[in-house]
Every structure is written in structure tokens, then in C-alpha cells.
Design a protein around this motif. Sequence first.
Motif, PDB file in Angstrom:
ATOM      1  N   ASN A 181      36.939  33.794  40.444  1.00 18.89           N
ATOM      2  CA  ASN A 181      38.249  34.729  39.937  1.00 18.89           C
ATOM      3  C   ASN A 181      39.187  34.931  41.188  1.00 18.89           C
ATOM      4  O   ASN A 181      40.271  35.112  41.128  1.00 18.89           O
ATOM      5  CB  ASN A 181      37.890  35.779  39.118  1.00 18.89           C
ATOM      6  CG  ASN A 181      37.929  35.562  37.707  1.00 18.89           C
ATOM      7  OD1 ASN A 181      39.063  35.368  37.063  1.00 18.89           O
ATOM      8  ND2 ASN A 181      36.817  35.390  37.305  1.00 18.89           N
ATOM      9  N   HIS A 182      38.438  34.903  42.578  1.00 21.77           N
ATOM     10  CA  HIS A 182      38.934  35.069  43.720  1.00 21.77           C
ATOM     11  C   HIS A 182      39.110  36.385  43.712  1.00 21.77           C
ATOM     12  O   HIS A 182      40.428  36.913  43.996  1.00 21.77           O
ATOM     13  CB  HIS A 182      40.295  34.079  43.778  1.00 21.77           C
ATOM     14  CG  HIS A 182      40.043  32.608  43.697  1.00 21.77           C
ATOM     15  ND1 HIS A 182      39.505  32.069  44.443  1.00 21.77           N
ATOM     16  CD2 HIS A 182      40.192  32.058  42.445  1.00 21.77           C
ATOM     17  CE1 HIS A 182      39.334  30.652  43.896  1.00 21.77           C
ATOM     18  NE2 HIS A 182      40.007  30.623  42.691  1.00 21.77           N
ATOM     19  N   ALA A 183      38.390  37.354  43.754  1.00 16.40           N
ATOM     20  CA  ALA A 183      38.912  38.855  43.570  1.00 16.40           C
ATOM     21  C   ALA A 183      38.993  38.944  45.221  1.00 16.40           C
ATOM     22  O   ALA A 183      38.096  38.689  46.047  1.00 16.40           O
ATOM     23  CB  ALA A 183      37.542  39.587  43.175  1.00 16.40           C
ATOM     24  N   PRO A 184      40.095  39.978  45.329  1.00 17.00           N
ATOM     25  CA  PRO A 184      40.499  40.005  46.810  1.00 17.00           C
ATOM     26  C   PRO A 184      39.527  41.269  47.420  1.00 17.00           C
ATOM     27  O   PRO A 184      39.027  42.119  46.745  1.00 17.00           O
ATOM     28  CB  PRO A 184      41.985  40.444  46.857  1.00 17.00           C
ATOM     29  CG  PRO A 184      41.907  41.124  45.340  1.00 17.00           C
ATOM     30  CD  PRO A 184      41.001  40.377  44.467  1.00 17.00           C
TER      31      PRO A 184
END
Lengths: 117, 417
Positions: free
Chosen positions: B170-173
Motif C-alpha cells: 500500500n506504499h505506507a509512508p
Amino acid sequence: MPQYLISVWHDDDYSDLDFSDPDTQRMATQVGAFNETLQQAGAWVFGCGLRSASSATVVRADDGDVTMTDGPYAETKEQMGGFWIIEAADLDAALDWAGKAAAACEGPVEVRPAEGG
Amino acid sequence: MAEPLADVFRREAGRCTATLIRVLGDIDLAEDAVAEAFAIAAEQWPIHGVPPNPGGWITTTARNRAIDRLRRESTRTDRYVAAHRLEADMDPEPNPELDDVDAFVDVVPDDQLRLMFLCCHPSLAADAQVALTLRLLGGLDTPEIARAFLVAEPTLAQRIVRAKRKLRDNHAPYRVPSAAELPSRLHAVLATVYLIYTEGHTSTAGDDLHRVDLSREAIRLGRVLTELMPDEPEAVGLLALMLLTEARQPARTNPDGTLIRLADQDRALWDRDLIAEGHALVRACLRRNQPGPFQIQAAIAAVHADAATAETTDWAQIVALYDLLYEVRPNAVVALNRAVAVAELDGPAVGLAALDAIDTALLDDYQPYHATQADLLARAGHRDAARAAYDRAIALSTNVAEQRFLEAQRAALGAFR
């Protein structure tokens, strides 16, 4: 930039939108406004509402044979009512959009990341 | 060596992993790299001595080993490129640490914060937040965590794998949340640490009431949080709450492991140092005058700690604090705990009335609700109803020490026939 699918879900099959209904009008206005903010932010890739699940057809291709069945694939009550594909820098940005989407449709939305990205 | 390597590992692992995640842009890569660096430390430090900056040494060695590995393994090259690109996307400033193998990479306090917020990301379920926090920040390994939560190792391992995969897919930052998001994100972090503490304080299954390791670990994480976020009064409140609760530990169980209620505890056994520290933190919070749920709960614990005997407890003050807590957290559990305090102040009948006012649908599977109801019914003289309530509480209890206590309470009812 990563892409996410934001899909709208109903607890059972819903009828096609009746635009004489004030609730429908209100939500349509809200969603329209939301779509505008998506487009202005450059986050919009595509989005639309879907006709009711009873309008669906399932198509299968087995060994070159194409068969069709009437009705949605999912045998569960829950059906997808519409969706957006958005571009967002990261999950937090996508979830922020999803929160606004859920408020606009007055219902739950699901966020899924696209492959790749 | 002065300090055992295992202790150095536990102390430094979280900080090093946190910095490596930023430098490498990948959680698994960072974890593997830190593990490798510690293996090298285990070989070299006994010979050459512990370096003056062990954390920096670990982080630099880990970074260099990771880059070596990426450059060797062709399948990883894409990930290296992707990681580099990810870094560029996330952080417009170029990352000199990634390429300059002579650069010394020191641990950065902010990285630990980033990691805490990542582990407690709201898109993860609570049990995944807990597992990730203990693994990445606590430096506990999978068997340790599994044992602590009485979960099968493969289950726990899968939980961690899935959580990491979800964050990656989910491309968590990797960032400290913005000011607007901070209150809710911080609360998730504090709630996770508190969950770890209460799991140690009262294990939900098995024979031992108290898992020392988890409670100590939670307090350690709480201290880290207050150091990293000194301006967040809720973080201070959480630490105070844990310290004041921990202070009562020595008085909480009989030698045979059965539970002793707060009212019956030998207060001479309470840890005075922890109480002093907890009180000081509560006073600091009061001066800030930005009340929040953890601070209020800490204040309640402080009122208990103040009372030399159960009889001298300032219940009026406690009820007032529960009123305040209910304002910020209007939920059934708070209402339940308030009812307990009301019963102490105004008698069991009034307490029962307060219990009845709660929407019991929410509490029907909550053991303390039935235990409280049983106790108040007994004190009000309704023994049959009390017996039934104890039955329900016993059926819901998943902790052997707790069960034994409730069974004893129920048995005591029969003595008065």
C-alpha cells in the motif's frame, strides 16, 4: 505515483439511481464536488457509478469456449456500486481521499493498491 | 564486555532498525541488515571491545552489508533501484547515506518516531500493530512475542509478514504524521503501548497473572515516547499510568498466584520510587492543563497511590475524574469503572443504579462487567443474583488466577446462608 482503487459497497443489491429522490440528489451533488476536488488535485484517473448488480453478466472462457451467466459474479449480498482509480503519493494520501469519498457517498469504501507502482 | 550483547541488542535494535528503514526504504532489508550487523558485533566486539557509539556502529555496518548484498544479488537490483527511487519520491533531498559507504550513519531520534507511527498505522488491525511494535521497536523475536501472547509461532510469524506486506503493497509512508493527523495517530501508538502493558499486567490466558517482560517492555517504549515527544502530554500521561500501575505489582498476587484486589493489597509492598515518579509526571501533566484520557487515568491511579489504606481513598476525587474521563471517552467501559467508584462513594445500591444506566449490550461479553455486578449485588444483599453474575463472569474469564479469585468470591456467598 502509486494508484489505488477506491470502491463503494452496498450491503445488498441496490436499485438504479432515482434522481427524483432527494437523498440521491444530495449524494450526487456531494460526489460531483468530490470528483472535482480529485481532478483539481491531479489525483483523478477514472471513476464512475455502476448500474445495479442485477445488470451484470459473467463471462468465462474455458478452452476457447465462451459462456455467459446472468447476474453478478459475487454470490454474496454485498455488491460494488461504483469506484474511483486515483493517483496518490502514498497510503496516507489515498486514505485521506477515501475518507472524503466515504463522506460523499455516505457509505463504506474499500481502498486497494494497484499492482506495480 | 561490560554490557551483555543481548542487552545492547534490545536497547539498540529498535533505533537502528528505524534509521535503516529510512536509509534503505524497505523494512525486511533493514531487519535482515540489523541482524547481520549484530552477528558481526557478536564476533568482533569480544575481541576489539564495544565501540564508543554502538548504535552508530550497528547502523553503519548494517547499511554497508545491505548495500553489498543489493549490489551482489541481481534479483535485488531492481529493489535497490526501486528503493532509491522511493527515497527520491518520498524525500526530495538526495540521500547521501545510501551511496557513500564511508559515511557514518548514526541513529536519528526522529526515525524511531517514524517507525512507531508506521507500526501503529490505522490500516493495520490492533494485534498486528502490537506484533510489529514489539518486533521492530522492541527487538523481541517472533518466539518471544508468540510466547508472551500465547499465540502459536507460525500464526504470529504470519501476522507480522502480512502486516509488513500490507504496508509495503500500500506504499505506507515513513513519516511522522502532520499536525492535523497527529492526535488520532498518536492515540493509536499510545493505545498499542498500553495494550502491550496490560497484556503483561494481566495475561488473557494461561496460569500467570503477570508477564514481567511485556510490562517492562511497554514502560521502556513509554519512556522512549516521552523522550521523543516531550510536548505531548498524553504520552507523559501514559507513562505515568503505567508506572503507577506497575508500582502495585508486588502486592497484587498471593504466593500461589491468586489475585489480590486493590482494596485488600498490602500497600507497604507498593514500589515507592515508581509512585514518586508517577506522581511527578501527573503533576507535570496537571500544570499543562491539556487533559486527555491517559492523563486522567493516570490521575485516578495517583489518587489510589496517595491513599495509605483502602479506607482513606478519596473516592469523591476518583468519581470526579471518571466524570471527566467519560466526557472525553464516553464508552461503556469507562461508565463501568465509574460505577465501581460510585459504589465506593455512595454505596452498592447507587452503584447498581449506575451500572443499570449503561447499555449492557456492549458489555455482555465483558468479564469485568459481570464481576462488578456480582460484587455489588452481593454487597447489596442480593445473593442469588450475585451468584448468577459470578457464574457469567467465571465463564467469560480466560485467566486462571482470575477464575480462581471469582470462584472464591462466589463460594464466599454460600457461607452466609
